[in-house]
Design a protein around this motif. Sequence first.
Motif, short mmCIF file in Angstrom:
data_model
loop_
_atom_site.label_atom_id
_atom_site.label_comp_id
_atom_site.label_asym_id
_atom_site.label_seq_id
_atom_site.Cartn_x
_atom_site.Cartn_y
_atom_site.Cartn_z
N HIS A 433 2.70 -5.53 5.58
CA HIS A 433 2.01 -4.11 5.60
C HIS A 433 1.69 -3.93 7.41
O HIS A 433 1.55 -4.50 8.06
CB HIS A 433 0.58 -4.30 5.01
N SER A 434 1.70 -2.35 7.26
CA SER A 434 1.52 -1.97 8.67
C SER A 434 0.52 -0.45 8.37
O SER A 434 0.75 0.11 7.72
CB SER A 434 2.55 -1.73 9.67
N THR A 435 -0.19 -0.21 9.47
CA THR A 435 -0.99 1.17 9.26
C THR A 435 -0.81 2.14 10.57
O THR A 435 -0.65 1.61 11.82
CB THR A 435 -2.51 0.65 9.55
N THR A 472 -6.02 3.88 3.76
CA THR A 472 -7.10 2.98 3.88
C THR A 472 -8.32 3.58 4.56
O THR A 472 -9.39 3.06 4.37
CB THR A 472 -6.59 1.93 5.23
N GLN A 482 -1.17 3.07 5.18
CA GLN A 482 -0.74 1.93 5.21
C GLN A 482 0.50 1.47 4.05
O GLN A 482 0.20 1.78 2.90
CB GLN A 482 -1.82 0.64 4.68
N ASN A 484 2.88 -0.85 2.39
CA ASN A 484 3.01 -2.25 1.95
C ASN A 484 4.41 -2.37 1.14
O ASN A 484 4.91 -1.57 0.60
CB ASN A 484 1.98 -2.38 0.68
#
Length: 545
Positions: A433-435, A472, A482, A484
Amino acid sequence: MRFIVSLFVALWMWGGIVAQAQQTQQAPAPAAAEEELTENLVFSAPVVVDGEELFLVRGSSALPADERAAAVSLRIISVAESSEASSVAIKISDTDLGRTIFANGKMITVTTDADSEMEQIDMDVLSALHGQAIEEAILSYRANRSDDARVGSVVEALAWTAVFALVAGIVVKIRNWLPNRVGRIVEARVVGVQEATNDMVRGSAIASLVQYALRLLILLILIILLYYYLSFVLLSFAETQPFAELLITYVTDPILGIILGFISYLPNLLAIAVIAMLTRFLIKGARLFFENVEVGTITLKNFEATWIWPTFNIIRVILVLVAIVISFPYIPGSDSAAFQGLTILVGVMVSLGSNSVIANLLAGVFVIYRRSTNIGDRIKIGEHVGDVVQIKLMETHIKSIKNELISIPNAQLLNSEVTNYSSKIDGRGLLLHSTVGIGYEEPQDKVEAMLIEAARRTNGLKKSPEPFVLRTALADYAINYQINAYTTRGSSLPKMLSDLHRNIVDVFNENDVQIMTPSYEGDPEVPKIPQASWDGTLAGGKKAN
């Protein structure tokens, strides 16, 4: 032949000393007799001529025993040196003090009632024995200093010198040949093992240690030979016999004590050897059992393959400890207060200084058997991320993503949070995951579609289950989205995360969507997106001039 006779005399003397010591240990006197014997030894002294003890004399406050014995010895020597005759006239007369003994008309000593009481022998018999001993001492003194005796002493000394030179020469030749020969054999054997392990230094080092030990042993043998050579040469001459006997006694008594002590402890050593052999047999049996478990010949239900050799090591340690406990009563000196005190001291020192060691050992057992971490797993502990390459009782080795070998104490591994990226929980894999923060003016469906497209472009992320987006946070200036996506490649997470970030930037640039910066003050007149890619293509597909 005299040097042979001297050798037998020396051996007889050693045997007498040992026998006397054994009799003293085996037949302890009653309390009263022991007290009387101690008193007699304190107030008596031996009359010694040429190193030979003739008899004991009792002392008094006016004339101590050692002074009286020395005076008697001097009188005997004086009579012996006054003539070279082969006979001595011994006469015993009654006096007020006791029985006076004369030799060639010269008073030698007086046998008193105290002497008779000390020896517990009738005075007439005791004085006759004293006279006989004095006569033999005088004749022996003269015989040992005759011309024939001098020649015999010289011949005996030369014979000992020849024997010493021969033996010393052989020992020196052995010293020049044996260490090098043994060193080459040891090095050849050890180097053969070291070549298989790519370690060539250890073989020569072990060979050098063996050579040094052999040379030291041979040097010690030479020193002992020289010591006994000097002793036997001095023993050949009457004047130096007392010094020779002292030299022989100083070295021989400790050596005989060690040998006799070793012989007396042979039954205990045999018991220890039997215990050691039995322990070794059990350890070999345990090794054979676990080898069969490893190859599958023996099957143990719910027994992990990674438990095989740690379990064997634990069983081996337990067997060795049990063998030590059983063997303890058979160890020489184990029942002495000094040995027991030393054992307690060592135990206290170990208990005070090994808290961390014991903690790591117990933690290692829990790490091995709780199945949370296995060899080959990609884990994260604290700031360290890497693959587990070895789990020991004391520590665990992991290879970081930078190819660094990191040693982590098992106590830290047990007491810290460990993230296992290789563990399969439900079969779908890990979520990468990354935001990113995107302004409120952008349509949410569009942002979600762009993030999913970036995930689909990233190699290693699974298409099924499909990637999904979570919102988020509703921040002050942007919505935090985010992305995923599932992956089964836990060892490639850093590379996939980097590719995902690259693809997110590319997709957002292609669609003229700006990713918010950490500090936002206002929209710029021109959106902060690159106008050209690395190949010179403008946003929207136009070529730069």
